[in-house]
Design a protein around this motif. Structure first.
Motif, short mmCIF file in Angstrom:
data_model
loop_
_atom_site.label_atom_id
_atom_site.label_comp_id
_atom_site.label_asym_id
_atom_site.label_seq_id
_atom_site.Cartn_x
_atom_site.Cartn_y
_atom_site.Cartn_z
N GLY A 54 0.80 -1.22 0.00
CA GLY A 54 0.00 0.00 0.00
C GLY A 54 0.83 1.26 0.00
N TYR A 55 2.01 1.23 0.62
CA TYR A 55 2.79 2.47 0.78
C TYR A 55 3.99 2.55 -0.13
N THR A 56 4.44 1.43 -0.67
CA THR A 56 5.55 1.50 -1.62
C THR A 56 5.07 1.12 -3.01
N GLY A 57 3.89 0.50 -3.08
CA GLY A 57 3.32 0.15 -4.37
C GLY A 57 3.99 -1.05 -5.01
N VAL A 58 4.54 -1.94 -4.19
CA VAL A 58 5.21 -3.13 -4.72
C VAL A 58 4.41 -4.36 -4.31
N LEU A 59 4.04 -5.17 -5.30
CA LEU A 59 3.15 -6.29 -5.04
C LEU A 59 3.93 -7.56 -4.73
N SER A 60 4.00 -7.90 -3.44
CA SER A 60 4.65 -9.16 -3.07
C SER A 60 3.58 -10.21 -2.83
N PHE A 61 3.77 -11.36 -3.46
CA PHE A 61 2.83 -12.45 -3.24
C PHE A 61 3.55 -13.60 -2.55
N GLY A 62 4.65 -13.29 -1.87
CA GLY A 62 5.43 -14.38 -1.28
C GLY A 62 5.74 -14.15 0.18
N HIS A 63 4.93 -13.37 0.86
CA HIS A 63 5.27 -13.04 2.24
C HIS A 63 5.14 -14.21 3.20
N ALA A 64 4.43 -15.24 2.80
CA ALA A 64 4.33 -16.42 3.66
C ALA A 64 5.70 -16.98 3.98
N ALA A 65 6.65 -16.83 3.04
CA ALA A 65 7.99 -17.37 3.26
C ALA A 65 8.60 -16.78 4.51
N TYR A 66 8.49 -15.47 4.66
CA TYR A 66 9.17 -14.81 5.78
C TYR A 66 8.36 -14.99 7.06
N PHE A 67 7.06 -15.06 6.89
CA PHE A 67 6.18 -15.43 8.01
C PHE A 67 6.59 -16.80 8.55
N GLY A 68 6.72 -17.75 7.64
CA GLY A 68 7.09 -19.11 8.03
C GLY A 68 8.50 -19.19 8.59
N LEU A 69 9.43 -18.42 8.00
CA LEU A 69 10.80 -18.42 8.52
C LEU A 69 10.82 -17.90 9.96
N GLY A 70 10.05 -16.85 10.21
CA GLY A 70 9.94 -16.34 11.58
C GLY A 70 9.39 -17.41 12.51
N ALA A 71 8.38 -18.12 12.03
CA ALA A 71 7.75 -19.16 12.85
C ALA A 71 8.74 -20.29 13.14
N TYR A 72 9.40 -20.79 12.08
CA TYR A 72 10.36 -21.88 12.28
C TYR A 72 11.55 -21.39 13.11
N GLY A 73 11.98 -20.15 12.86
CA GLY A 73 13.09 -19.60 13.62
C GLY A 73 12.79 -19.61 15.11
N ALA A 74 11.60 -19.14 15.46
CA ALA A 74 11.22 -19.09 16.87
C ALA A 74 11.08 -20.51 17.43
N GLY A 75 10.35 -21.35 16.71
CA GLY A 75 10.10 -22.71 17.20
C GLY A 75 11.38 -23.51 17.36
N MET A 76 12.25 -23.44 16.36
CA MET A 76 13.47 -24.25 16.41
C MET A 76 14.43 -23.72 17.46
N THR A 77 14.46 -22.42 17.67
CA THR A 77 15.32 -21.86 18.72
C THR A 77 14.89 -22.41 20.08
N ILE A 78 13.58 -22.36 20.33
CA ILE A 78 13.11 -22.84 21.63
C ILE A 78 13.29 -24.35 21.76
N ARG A 79 13.09 -25.04 20.66
CA ARG A 79 13.18 -26.51 20.69
C ARG A 79 14.62 -26.98 20.84
#
Lengths: 318, 288
Positions: A54-79
């Motif tokens: 909305g603010y830069t006008g760039v259409l990313s359709f792949g944000h799940a990747a970084y969402f998932g990386l954050g999720a795995y990063g957190a989970g694997m660190t704790i695990r």
């Protein structure tokens, strides 16, 4: 504070009061605390996407990747590494941000549909890694055998594991910081430059603005915030599976932003709330909820392309 | 060893042919109308399921002819009713629309035909190996390669030798001028969409004979098609064809040496292409 200022601040005040008071009113409308946390987490992801969309006008359709990386990063660190919720959040965020920063230079020169397509395709790499690397990620079954942990502050301990309200406030606190940073950035000269790029890239370029560099920074910030959301999402579920990285998840973020209104700061929050509640309801009612979610996409595109806040703003203006 | 490698190269070539067939349809639509058709995989699945349903009545050959045509008709309708309204708007909207359609198609096929994998019988004489040394060279596999080759040849014939094809190519370069010259652009885009969906339907009929019939077949084939387009070069149909075959063979070869990277290798190729040659192997400079 003049009345004009008050008018400007009104939406912010309403949003924060509603969010802070959520544990008080949510039960009365038939919600439960986990659902509230889910809305806030996914809203953060959608708002992070909207920073770019909305603010830069760039259409990313792949944000799940970084969402998932954050999720795995957190989970694997704790695990595997440090049994600490805070460290998990931090590592998850870093992993997503670094991945975004590295992939950025390969894609920032692309525009429009091409950018969208490349971001989708890149997102799939991480999906396959999570899916195939069984021994570490748990593969298709997901990463189990860990939970979020109580937070020790020295003088007191907050039991975010067993107390859903406490966890909600942790989520909200992180949300507030991340959203605050984005709002501050958007109000800074840097943010104004992003909007200039959105409105007229060629002119921005002629004015001597290093457009690619700005898009790269905006992209990296967006990826970092979406991975914060991903890390929170892992903590919320005490579980991560490859679906958090799948391309359909990226589409969900985009529809949340569009449904709420891409041109408004809080739009994606409203979009996320509607989407999450609807999905929660549909999947409890019918096995064919996917069809209804798909139909919902079609209806939003056909009838509410400006989003809910866009429509309201138009009504107010006229 | 040679046999194993050959086997996997050939396998990769066949899978690559599917990717290419699908990616060619996607490219056609994207080049002329600027729409990324996420529902392409859904159309592919529908093509396969239609062939399955038609088989008892019209046989294998009838299905091979009829199913893609019916799929294309569905494509014409979808374009006419939904996609058309979004031309000229931000590409975001057509993306989201087809994304929603992909959900509906996948769930719809699951609803109509069930989530279980269905058996799809190809004629027995096509299944027997042609050579005892090269056991993997069954007639059906060769047959698929021949059909894909024919379809691609047909497509390039249409594009280069017929009036419709010339208009499509001209429209890809400058739609406004084509419109001013008296071509009905609405019909042109409709026909072009149908042509792209026909290829998806055809790929569907062929794919189910090889990969089995299940609702997720579409969503598993669409991402490689995107990669094929990016590797080959956006805007170039020969590039798309080349990209599809290349990533198919690359995955096939990787299966021999490093099986768990089978899917990932095409994305590594994509990253390499984007780094070295952002427009893709055969893409034109400055188009995107």
């Amino acid at each position: 504070m003049g009345s004009n200022d008050l008018q400007k601040q009104a939406p912010n005040i309403v949003v924060w009061v509603l969010l802070l008071a959520l544990p008080l009113w949510l039960p009365y409308v038939g919600g439960y605390m986990e659902l509230g946390s889910r809305v806030v987490v996914l809203a953060l992801a959608a708002m992070a996407l909207n920073f770019l969309l909305g603010y830069t006008g760039v259409l990313s359709f792949g944000h799940a990747a970084y969402f998932g990386l954050g999720a795995y990063g957190a989970g694997m660190t704790i695990r595997y590494l440090v049994p600490s919720t805070g460290v998990g959040l931090l590592v998850g965020t870093l992993v997503g941000a670094v991945a975004g920063a590295i992939i950025g230079p390969m894609i920032i020169r692309l525009r429009g549909v091409y950018f969208a397509m490349v971001t989708i395709a890149f997102a799939q790499v991480f999906y396959f890694i999570a899916f195939r690397w069984n021994s570490v990620t748990g593969g298709d079954d997901g990463l189990t055998g860990w939970t979020r942990l109580p937070i020790h502050l020295g003088f007191t301990t907050i039991d975010i594991l067993h107390n859903p309200v406490a966890f909600y406030f942790l989520v909200l606190a992180v949300f507030a910081v991340a959203v605050g940073v984005m709002a501050w950035l958007l109000r800074s000269p840097f943010g104004r430059t992003l909007i200039a790029i959105r409105e007229n890239e060629r002119r921005a370029r002629f004015l001597g603005i290093p457009v690619d560099q700005h898009i790269w920074i905006s992209w990296t910030i967006s990826c970092a915030v979406v991975s914060v959301a991903g890390a929170l999402y892992a903590l919320l579920n005490n579980f991560v599976d490859p679906r958090a990285l799948y391309w359909t998840q990226s589409g969900d973020f985009v529809i949340m932003a569009v449904l709420g209104g891409m041109r408004s700061f809080w739009g994606p929050l409203i979009g996320a709330a509607i989407f999450v509640v609807l999905q929660d309801y549909l999947s409890s009612q019918t096995e064919n909820w996917m069809s209804f979610v798909g139909l919902f996409f079609v209806l939003v595109v056909m009838f509410f392309p400006r989003g809910i806040l866009g429509i309201i703003r138009r009504k107010v203006a006229s | 060893m040679t046999q194993v490698v050959l086997f996997n190269v050939f396998n990769g070539l066949i899978v690559g042919a599917f990717y290419a067939l699908m990616a060619l349809g996607l490219s056609l639509i994207m080049n002329l109308s600027g729409v990324i058709n996420f529902a392409h995989g859904g159309f592919l699945a529908i093509g396969g399921y239609l062939a399955f349903t038609l088989m008892p009545y019209v046989g294998f050959w009838g299905g091979l002819v009829l199913a893609p045509i019916l799929t294309a008709v569905l494509g014409l309708i979808v374009e006419r009713v939904l996609v058309r309204r979004l031309y000229g708007r931000d590409p975001l909207y057509s993306l989201l629309l087809t994304f929603g359609l992909a959900f509906m198609f996948e769930d719809g096929t699951r609803f109509i035909w069930g989530a279980q994998s269905l058996p799809y019988q190809v004629p027995g004489w096509l299944l027997s190996p042609l050579s005892s040394d090269y056991f993997f060279l069954t007639g059906y596999r060769l047959f698929m390669v021949v059909i894909v080759a024919l379809a691609v040849a047909g497509l390039f014939y249409i594009l280069n030798r017929t009036r419709l094809g010339m208009r499509i190519r001209a429209g890809t370069l400058d739609l406004e001028t084509v419109s001013v010259l008296g071509v009905n652009v609405r019909v042109l885009r409709n026909m072009n969409f149908g042509l792209g969906i026909y290829l998806a339907g055809l790929a569907g009929v062929l794919a189910v004979g090889q990969l089995g019939l299940q609702p997720t077949i579409g969503s598993s084939l669409i991402m490689p098609s995107f990669v094929a387009i990016i590797v080959g070069g956006l805007g170039s149909l020969p590039g798309t064809l080349l990209g599809g075959l290349l990533i198919g063979v690359a995955s096939g070869v990787t299966t021999v040496f490093f099986p768990s990277a089978t899917e990932a290798v095409m994305y590594v190729m994509m990253a390499a292409v984007l780094l070295v040659r952002p427009r893709g192997l055969l893409g034109e400079e400055g188009r995107f």
